[in-house]
Design a protein around this motif. Structure first.
Motif, PDB file in Angstrom:
ATOM      1  N   ILE A   1       0.894  -1.328   0.011  1.00 40.73           N
ATOM      2  CA  ILE A   1       0.017   0.195  -0.036  1.00 40.73           C
ATOM      3  C   ILE A   1       0.917   1.306  -0.182  1.00 40.73           C
ATOM      4  CG2 ILE A   1      -0.558   0.565   2.400  1.00 40.73           C
ATOM      5  CD1 ILE A   1      -3.646   0.440   1.293  1.00 40.73           C
ATOM      6  N   ALA A   2       2.123   1.205   0.564  1.00 39.44           N
ATOM      7  CA  ALA A   2       3.073   2.377   0.453  1.00 39.44           C
ATOM      8  C   ALA A   2       3.539   2.518  -0.795  1.00 39.44           C
ATOM      9  CB  ALA A   2       4.105   2.112   1.573  1.00 39.44           C
ATOM     10  N   THR A   3       3.655   1.458  -1.461  1.00 42.06           N
ATOM     11  CA  THR A   3       4.056   1.619  -2.977  1.00 42.06           C
ATOM     12  C   THR A   3       2.701   1.982  -3.976  1.00 42.06           C
ATOM     13  OG1 THR A   3       5.524  -0.539  -2.829  1.00 42.06           O
ATOM     14  CG2 THR A   3       5.012   0.071  -4.993  1.00 42.06           C
ATOM     15  N   LEU A   4       1.497   1.624  -3.605  1.00 40.66           N
ATOM     16  CA  LEU A   4       0.487   2.005  -4.217  1.00 40.66           C
ATOM     17  C   LEU A   4       0.318   3.526  -3.938  1.00 40.66           C
ATOM     18  CD1 LEU A   4      -2.309   1.766  -5.711  1.00 40.66           C
ATOM     19  CD2 LEU A   4      -3.151   1.051  -3.672  1.00 40.66           C
ATOM     20  N   TRP A   5       0.535   4.054  -2.825  1.00 39.46           N
ATOM     21  CA  TRP A   5       0.426   5.513  -2.538  1.00 39.46           C
ATOM     22  C   TRP A   5       1.447   6.257  -3.387  1.00 39.46           C
ATOM     23  CZ3 TRP A   5       3.412   9.594  -1.570  1.00 39.46           C
ATOM     24  CH2 TRP A   5       2.650  10.749  -0.967  1.00 39.46           C
ATOM     25  N   ALA A   6       2.591   5.762  -3.551  1.00 42.00           N
ATOM     26  CA  ALA A   6       3.489   6.484  -4.318  1.00 42.00           C
ATOM     27  C   ALA A   6       3.242   6.378  -5.946  1.00 42.00           C
ATOM     28  CB  ALA A   6       5.029   5.735  -4.268  1.00 42.00           C
ATOM     29  N   ALA A   7       2.509   5.192  -6.374  1.00 39.44           N
ATOM     30  CA  ALA A   7       2.081   5.138  -7.832  1.00 39.44           C
ATOM     31  C   ALA A   7       1.033   6.076  -7.908  1.00 39.44           C
ATOM     32  CB  ALA A   7       1.587   3.628  -7.988  1.00 39.44           C
TER      33      ALA A   7
ATOM     34  N   VAL B   1      -7.444  13.173  -6.502  1.00 31.76           N
ATOM     35  CA  VAL B   1      -7.161  13.710  -5.029  1.00 31.76           C
ATOM     36  C   VAL B   1      -7.820  12.821  -4.215  1.00 31.76           C
ATOM     37  CG1 VAL B   1      -7.487  15.763  -3.411  1.00 31.76           C
ATOM     38  CG2 VAL B   1      -6.359  15.975  -5.889  1.00 31.76           C
ATOM     39  N   PRO B   2      -9.188  12.483  -4.263  1.00 31.99           N
ATOM     40  CA  PRO B   2      -9.907  11.530  -3.234  1.00 31.99           C
ATOM     41  C   PRO B   2      -9.112  10.163  -3.186  1.00 31.99           C
ATOM     42  CG  PRO B   2     -11.516  12.703  -4.725  1.00 31.99           C
ATOM     43  CD  PRO B   2     -10.193  13.101  -5.308  1.00 31.99           C
ATOM     44  N   TYR B   3      -8.596   9.710  -4.371  1.00 30.78           N
ATOM     45  CA  TYR B   3      -8.059   8.434  -4.322  1.00 30.78           C
ATOM     46  C   TYR B   3      -6.750   8.485  -3.391  1.00 30.78           C
ATOM     47  CZ  TYR B   3      -6.057   4.268  -6.607  1.00 30.78           C
ATOM     48  OH  TYR B   3      -5.506   3.000  -6.730  1.00 30.78           O
ATOM     49  N   LEU B   4      -5.910   9.486  -3.845  1.00 25.07           N
ATOM     50  CA  LEU B   4      -4.739   9.669  -2.894  1.00 25.07           C
ATOM     51  C   LEU B   4      -4.927   9.694  -1.333  1.00 25.07           C
ATOM     52  CD1 LEU B   4      -1.706   9.736  -2.982  1.00 25.07           C
ATOM     53  CD2 LEU B   4      -1.838  12.104  -3.254  1.00 25.07           C
ATOM     54  N   ILE B   5      -6.218  10.473  -1.305  1.00 24.98           N
ATOM     55  CA  ILE B   5      -6.354  10.452   0.365  1.00 24.98           C
ATOM     56  C   ILE B   5      -6.940   9.504   1.178  1.00 24.98           C
ATOM     57  CG2 ILE B   5      -8.157  11.809   1.947  1.00 24.98           C
ATOM     58  CD1 ILE B   5      -8.131  14.360  -0.185  1.00 24.98           C
ATOM     59  N   TRP B   6      -7.709   8.571   0.277  1.00 20.54           N
ATOM     60  CA  TRP B   6      -8.232   7.211   0.652  1.00 20.54           C
ATOM     61  C   TRP B   6      -6.917   6.405   0.794  1.00 20.54           C
ATOM     62  CZ3 TRP B   6     -12.310   5.964   3.621  1.00 20.54           C
ATOM     63  CH2 TRP B   6     -12.340   4.327   3.512  1.00 20.54           C
ATOM     64  N   VAL B   7      -6.097   6.455  -0.050  1.00 20.83           N
ATOM     65  CA  VAL B   7      -4.881   5.594   0.012  1.00 20.83           C
ATOM     66  C   VAL B   7      -4.104   6.020   1.419  1.00 20.83           C
ATOM     67  CG1 VAL B   7      -2.708   4.501  -1.055  1.00 20.83           C
ATOM     68  CG2 VAL B   7      -5.007   4.618  -2.376  1.00 20.83           C
ATOM     69  N   SER B   8      -4.133   7.214   1.500  1.00  6.19           N
ATOM     70  CA  SER B   8      -3.463   7.809   2.791  1.00  6.19           C
ATOM     71  C   SER B   8      -3.984   7.155   3.960  1.00  6.19           C
ATOM     72  CB  SER B   8      -3.193   9.315   2.549  1.00  6.19           C
ATOM     73  OG  SER B   8      -2.483   9.766   1.673  1.00  6.19           O
ATOM     74  N   VAL B   9      -4.996   7.195   3.994  1.00  2.00           N
ATOM     75  CA  VAL B   9      -5.843   6.468   5.206  1.00  2.00           C
ATOM     76  C   VAL B   9      -5.881   5.147   5.201  1.00  2.00           C
ATOM     77  CG1 VAL B   9      -8.331   5.949   6.126  1.00  2.00           C
ATOM     78  CG2 VAL B   9      -7.671   8.365   5.240  1.00  2.00           C
ATOM     79  N   ALA B  10      -5.778   4.366   4.141  1.00  2.00           N
ATOM     80  CA  ALA B  10      -5.579   2.754   4.084  1.00  2.00           C
ATOM     81  C   ALA B  10      -4.269   2.477   4.472  1.00  2.00           C
ATOM     82  CB  ALA B  10      -5.985   2.484   2.488  1.00  2.00           C
ATOM     83  N   LEU B  11      -3.164   3.269   4.065  1.00  2.00           N
ATOM     84  CA  LEU B  11      -1.965   3.290   4.470  1.00  2.00           C
ATOM     85  C   LEU B  11      -1.712   3.245   6.003  1.00  2.00           C
ATOM     86  CD1 LEU B  11       1.254   2.925   3.831  1.00  2.00           C
ATOM     87  CD2 LEU B  11       1.311   5.247   3.287  1.00  2.00           C
ATOM     88  N   ALA B  12      -2.127   4.282   6.528  1.00  2.00           N
ATOM     89  CA  ALA B  12      -2.106   4.615   7.835  1.00  2.00           C
ATOM     90  C   ALA B  12      -2.848   3.505   8.467  1.00  2.00           C
ATOM     91  CB  ALA B  12      -2.706   6.101   8.397  1.00  2.00           C
ATOM     92  N   LEU B  13      -3.777   3.164   8.247  1.00  2.20           N
ATOM     93  CA  LEU B  13      -4.671   1.975   9.021  1.00  2.20           C
ATOM     94  C   LEU B  13      -3.890   0.745   8.887  1.00  2.20           C
ATOM     95  CD1 LEU B  13      -7.265   1.066  10.379  1.00  2.20           C
ATOM     96  CD2 LEU B  13      -8.298   1.061   8.207  1.00  2.20           C
ATOM     97  N   ASN B  14      -3.324   0.397   7.886  1.00  2.00           N
ATOM     98  CA  ASN B  14      -2.689  -0.809   7.475  1.00  2.00           C
ATOM     99  C   ASN B  14      -1.393  -1.034   8.686  1.00  2.00           C
ATOM    100  OD1 ASN B  14      -1.748  -2.971   4.898  1.00  2.00           O
ATOM    101  ND2 ASN B  14      -0.462  -2.747   6.650  1.00  2.00           N
TER     102      ASN B  14
END
Length: 152
Positions: free
Chosen positions: A102-108, A128-141
C-alpha cells in the motif's frame, strides 16, 4: 468524453474489486486490534466504487489527449498494484507486506496524479480523493500491524 475509454478503464478496475470481494476481512480481521479511527466496514466498498469511477473518468480524459502515454502507463501500474493488496493482507494475512504494497500504491497514485495534472487539471483533481483514501488505508494498515505484531 470518450465513453468507450471510460468503460475500458472501469473494466480494468474489476481486478482490484474482485480481489476485494474474494479476500474479505472475515473473522481474522474482525478480531484484530484496530485504532479508534478505523472507518466502518460498510464504508470501504462505497468509497472504492466512487474511486473506481473517478479514476476511470480521469484516465479516459487523459487518454484522449496527445502525448499522454506515460501518464496512462502510470495509471496501469497503480491499478496493478491495487490488485495485490487484498490478497496479501486478508488472504495471506501478511500485514507488513500489505503495508509495503500500500505504500507502493500510494507512491504510484501520487505519480499518476501529478502526471495527469500536468495534462489536464480536472483529471488531476479527480485523483485527489484516491490519494487521500490510500493515505488513510496506508495509515490504517500500519496501525493494525503495529497493534497486532504478535499476530502478524
Amino acid at each position: 468524453m470518450n465513453w468507450l475509454l471510460f468503460f475500458t478503464f472501469l473494466a480494468a478496475c474489476i481486478a482490484p474489486a474482485a480481489a476485494g470481494m474474494l479476500f474479505r476481512p472475515g473473522e481474522w480481521y474482525r478480531d484484530l486490534s484496530k485504532p479508534s479511527w478505523t472507518p466502518p466496514n460498510w464504508l470501504f466498498p462505497v468509497v472504492w466504487a466512487f474511486l473506481y469511477v473517478t479514476m476511470s473518468l480521469a484516465a479516459a480524459r487523459v487518454a484522449s489527449l496527445p502525448g499522454t502515454s506515460q501518464a496512462i502507463a502510470f495509471w496501469a501500474v497503480q491499478i496493478s498494484i491495487a490488485s495485490l493488496w487484498s490478497g496479501v493482507f486478508f488472504g495471506l494475512r501478511k500485514m507488513a507486506t500489505g503495508g509495503v504494497i500500500i505504500a507502493t500504491l500510494w507512491a504510484a497514485v501520487a505519480v499518476t496524479m501529478v502526471a495527469f495534472w500536468s495534462h489536464d487539471t480536472i483529471s488531476g483533481v479527480l485523483l485527489v480523493p484516491y490519494l487521500i483514501w490510500v493515505s488513510v488505508a496506508l495509515a490504517l494498515n500500519w496501525s493494525v500491524w503495529g497493534l497486532n505484531r504478535k499476530a502478524a
